[in-house]
Scaffold this motif. Structure first.
Motif, PDB file in Angstrom:
ATOM      1  N   GLN A  64       0.847  -1.027   0.050  1.00 11.60           N
ATOM      2  CA  GLN A  64       0.061  -0.069   0.001  1.00 11.60           C
ATOM      3  C   GLN A  64       0.957   1.161   0.018  1.00 11.60           C
ATOM      4  O   GLN A  64       1.783   1.307   0.589  1.00 11.60           O
ATOM      5  N   ARG A  65       0.429   2.217  -0.852  1.00 10.49           N
ATOM      6  CA  ARG A  65       1.122   3.536  -0.884  1.00 10.49           C
ATOM      7  C   ARG A  65       0.733   4.150   0.386  1.00 10.49           C
ATOM      8  O   ARG A  65      -0.372   4.414   0.647  1.00 10.49           O
ATOM      9  N   THR A  66       1.718   4.767   1.075  1.00 16.42           N
ATOM     10  CA  THR A  66       1.545   5.818   2.176  1.00 16.42           C
ATOM     11  C   THR A  66       1.882   7.119   1.957  1.00 16.42           C
ATOM     12  O   THR A  66       2.948   7.172   0.897  1.00 16.42           O
ATOM     13  N   PRO A  67       1.661   8.178   2.746  1.00 18.75           N
ATOM     14  CA  PRO A  67       2.440   9.687   2.492  1.00 18.75           C
ATOM     15  C   PRO A  67       3.959   9.447   2.526  1.00 18.75           C
ATOM     16  O   PRO A  67       4.765  10.186   1.880  1.00 18.75           O
ATOM     17  N   GLN A  68       4.352   8.255   3.267  1.00 22.73           N
ATOM     18  CA  GLN A  68       5.919   8.161   3.251  1.00 22.73           C
ATOM     19  C   GLN A  68       6.468   7.146   2.380  1.00 22.73           C
ATOM     20  O   GLN A  68       7.713   6.902   2.461  1.00 22.73           O
ATOM     21  N   GLY A  69       5.416   6.400   1.645  1.00 22.37           N
ATOM     22  CA  GLY A  69       6.151   5.538   0.486  1.00 22.37           C
ATOM     23  C   GLY A  69       5.222   4.389   0.614  1.00 22.37           C
ATOM     24  O   GLY A  69       4.100   4.133   0.819  1.00 22.37           O
ATOM     25  N   TRP A  70       5.956   3.391  -0.097  1.00 25.63           N
ATOM     26  CA  TRP A  70       5.103   2.100  -0.089  1.00 25.63           C
ATOM     27  C   TRP A  70       5.614   1.139   1.307  1.00 25.63           C
ATOM     28  O   TRP A  70       6.765   0.909   1.479  1.00 25.63           O
ATOM     29  N   SER A  71       4.424   0.545   1.523  1.00 25.04           N
ATOM     30  CA  SER A  71       4.649  -0.467   2.728  1.00 25.04           C
ATOM     31  C   SER A  71       3.595  -1.768   2.839  1.00 25.04           C
ATOM     32  O   SER A  71       2.493  -1.412   2.087  1.00 25.04           O
ATOM     33  N   GLU A  72       4.128  -2.830   2.965  1.00 24.41           N
ATOM     34  CA  GLU A  72       3.556  -4.011   2.910  1.00 24.41           C
ATOM     35  C   GLU A  72       2.282  -4.191   3.998  1.00 24.41           C
ATOM     36  O   GLU A  72       2.469  -3.921   5.077  1.00 24.41           O
ATOM     37  N   ASP A  93       4.628   5.898  -8.647  1.00 31.02           N
ATOM     38  CA  ASP A  93       3.744   7.359  -8.249  1.00 31.02           C
ATOM     39  C   ASP A  93       2.447   7.295  -8.110  1.00 31.02           C
ATOM     40  O   ASP A  93       1.783   8.251  -8.077  1.00 31.02           O
ATOM     41  N   ALA A  94       1.849   6.114  -7.784  1.00 26.49           N
ATOM     42  CA  ALA A  94       0.528   5.960  -7.674  1.00 26.49           C
ATOM     43  C   ALA A  94       0.072   6.827  -6.296  1.00 26.49           C
ATOM     44  O   ALA A  94       0.915   6.977  -5.508  1.00 26.49           O
ATOM     45  N   PRO A  95      -1.153   7.261  -6.142  1.00 25.91           N
ATOM     46  CA  PRO A  95      -1.403   8.275  -5.197  1.00 25.91           C
ATOM     47  C   PRO A  95      -1.458   7.344  -3.849  1.00 25.91           C
ATOM     48  O   PRO A  95      -1.742   6.075  -3.809  1.00 25.91           O
ATOM     49  N   PRO A  96      -1.235   8.071  -2.662  1.00 24.85           N
ATOM     50  CA  PRO A  96      -1.657   7.397  -1.326  1.00 24.85           C
ATOM     51  C   PRO A  96      -2.752   6.717  -1.431  1.00 24.85           C
ATOM     52  O   PRO A  96      -3.854   7.336  -1.767  1.00 24.85           O
ATOM     53  N   GLY A  97      -2.826   5.576  -0.470  1.00 18.41           N
ATOM     54  CA  GLY A  97      -4.062   4.662  -0.260  1.00 18.41           C
ATOM     55  C   GLY A  97      -4.092   3.605  -1.485  1.00 18.41           C
ATOM     56  O   GLY A  97      -4.925   2.837  -1.356  1.00 18.41           O
ATOM     57  N   SER A  98      -3.073   3.692  -2.417  1.00 18.47           N
ATOM     58  CA  SER A  98      -3.295   2.819  -3.698  1.00 18.47           C
ATOM     59  C   SER A  98      -2.909   1.570  -3.158  1.00 18.47           C
ATOM     60  O   SER A  98      -1.773   1.490  -2.438  1.00 18.47           O
ATOM     61  N   VAL A  99      -3.385   0.448  -3.538  1.00 18.72           N
ATOM     62  CA  VAL A  99      -2.824  -0.791  -3.244  1.00 18.72           C
ATOM     63  C   VAL A  99      -2.439  -1.716  -4.476  1.00 18.72           C
ATOM     64  O   VAL A  99      -3.333  -1.689  -5.453  1.00 18.72           O
ATOM     65  N   ILE A 100      -1.309  -2.398  -4.432  1.00 21.73           N
ATOM     66  CA  ILE A 100      -1.054  -3.336  -5.445  1.00 21.73           C
ATOM     67  C   ILE A 100      -1.079  -4.623  -4.924  1.00 21.73           C
ATOM     68  O   ILE A 100      -0.743  -4.796  -4.013  1.00 21.73           O
ATOM     69  N   GLU A 101      -1.155  -5.643  -5.814  1.00 19.05           N
ATOM     70  CA  GLU A 101      -0.985  -7.080  -5.421  1.00 19.05           C
ATOM     71  C   GLU A 101      -0.057  -7.831  -6.340  1.00 19.05           C
ATOM     72  O   GLU A 101      -0.133  -7.757  -7.434  1.00 19.05           O
ATOM     73  N   VAL A 102       0.818  -8.580  -5.545  1.00 18.62           N
ATOM     74  CA  VAL A 102       1.803  -9.360  -6.462  1.00 18.62           C
ATOM     75  C   VAL A 102       1.579 -10.739  -6.084  1.00 18.62           C
ATOM     76  O   VAL A 102       1.557 -10.855  -4.745  1.00 18.62           O
ATOM     77  N   SER A 103       1.684 -11.779  -6.746  1.00 17.27           N
ATOM     78  CA  SER A 103       1.773 -13.222  -6.515  1.00 17.27           C
ATOM     79  C   SER A 103       2.855 -13.888  -6.857  1.00 17.27           C
ATOM     80  O   SER A 103       3.104 -14.595  -8.084  1.00 17.27           O
TER      81      SER A 103
END
Length: 379
Positions: free
Chosen positions: A172-180, A214-224
């Motif tokens: 998930q993208r947070t204001p500080q960057g990406w975090s799992e 560079d997706a906006p904060p709150g964005s979630v990506i999924e990787v398998s």
């Protein structure tokens, strides 16, 4: 600190709570793997969830037409391969065995193909193996826990709604960057679970494709990673020993932003973290990621195409018409309803997609002509 109440004894929730107490919050992938595949409490390990009386209905349960066309696709692909004998017919995650039974019935129209087939089912669930054994009574079947256990030789591999149940990691993208995103015990004194974000840096951030960083904060990506690993193993086998695979599932062509993780029980969506082991957990499949992984392992990839387009190219309309010729009015209406469900753009026809993999030199299988997957630059 007040201790949280213990989850019900002898449950997956209890086992997960103990694990979290020792390890700290666990990844979404770890939660999903345990919820579906725990040896004692896992969703698929203890029950038959398919059909109207279960939690969901898959395409083979909708109509015999689906499995029959898969069987004919396999027969046609076998001929394109040079008609090797014997050939392994492998299904990953075969459910009740319905698809395989229908495919084998259709395969019988080409007697040399049926004679060449050696049937292998990759299934970890004892409950589902028993159901498959009943469905395929009279068929010589070998069961395996993993694809790697299937004996060597040319293979035709089918996977329908298999990859959607393989674990995904969520970042998930947070204001500080990406975090799992992780799963922790609930903080309100309850016995449930909650999502949290990794507090100090995140190894998961390295999984974010460059096009999405560079997706906006709150964005979630999924990787398998688990899905990509299976695709690599499958592709390497096809490249080295010959054969082709047909992968059908609901999903998208990534990379893309979106939280698609869902839980279903009794045909109804329920909270993802509620009652682990008692609901089906799935996530949409990134077909582009599967194709890239397969191509990197040496196989050719074709598609994806929509399920509706594939079934139409394989002749589902003609098959439906043939069934209706000897049907009662009620049966004919059922055939029409099943056809609409399988290929309708507002039902399974568009959401579900198909990807074909093949050994180099086999060429595009039926339904995938001019559909060679264009490999993207790795992020």
């Amino acid at each position: 600190m007040t201790a949280l109440p213990a989850p019900p004894a002898g449950s997956l929730a209890e086992a997960l709570a103990r694990r979290i107490a020792v390890e700290g919050p666990i990844s979404v992938a770890a939660f999903m793997a345990e919820a579906l595949g725990h040896p004692r409490f896992g969703y698929y390990m203890k029950q038959d969830p398919f059909g109207a009386a279960g939690d969901f209905v898959t395409a083979p349960e909708v109509s015999q037409m689906f499995g029959e066309l898969i069987g004919l696709w396999c027969a046609d692909t076998w001929q394109r391969m040079g008609a090797p004998s014997p050939v392994r017919l492998v299904e990953l995650g075969p459910g009740r065995g319905t698809l395989m039974a229908d495919a084998l019935r259709a395969a019988a129209v080409l007697a040399p193909f049926r004679a060449a087939l050696r049937v292998h089912l990759v299934e970890t669930s004892p409950a589902l193996r028993e159901r498959q054994r009943a469905t395929l009574a009279g068929v010589d079947v070998a069961w395996h826990d993993r694809l790697e256990e299937v004996p060597d030789g040319p293979a035709l591999v089918v996977a329908n709604e298999f990859f959607d149940a393989l674990p995904v990691r969520q970042i998930q993208r947070t204001p500080q960057g990406w975090s799992e995103r992780l799963v922790d015990r609930a903080e309100d004194g309850g016995t449930g679970f909650r999502f949290v974000l990794e507090a100090f840096g995140s190894a998961g951030a390295s999984l974010v494709p460059s096009t999405l960083r560079d997706a906006p904060p709150g964005s979630v990506i999924e990787v398998s990673p688990a899905s990509q690993a299976v695709a690599r193993v499958l592709a390497a086998r096809l490249a080295a020993q010959g054969g082709a695979a047909l992968l059908i599932d609901y999903g998208y062509v990534g990379p893309a932003v979106g939280d698609t993780l869902q839980a279903v029980r009794r045909h109804t969506h329920v909270p993802v973290l509620e009652a682990p082991g008692d609901a089906d957990l799935t996530a949409h499949v990134d077909f582009a990621a599967l194709a890239v992984a397969a191509q990197a392992a040496g196989a050719a990839a074709f598609g994806p195409v929509t399920q509706g387009a594939l079934l139409e190219r394989l002749g589902i309309a003609a098959r439906a018409a043939a069934l209706k010729r000897t049907a009662t009015p009620r049966q004919a209406a059922d055939v029409d309803a099943a056809l609409a469900r399988l290929i309708g753009t507002d039902q399974m026809g568009t959401l579900f997609k198909a990807l074909a993999l093949a050994a180099p030199g086999v060429g595009a299988p039926a339904g995938f002509e001019d559909q060679t997957h264009q490999q993207r630059t790795a992020p």
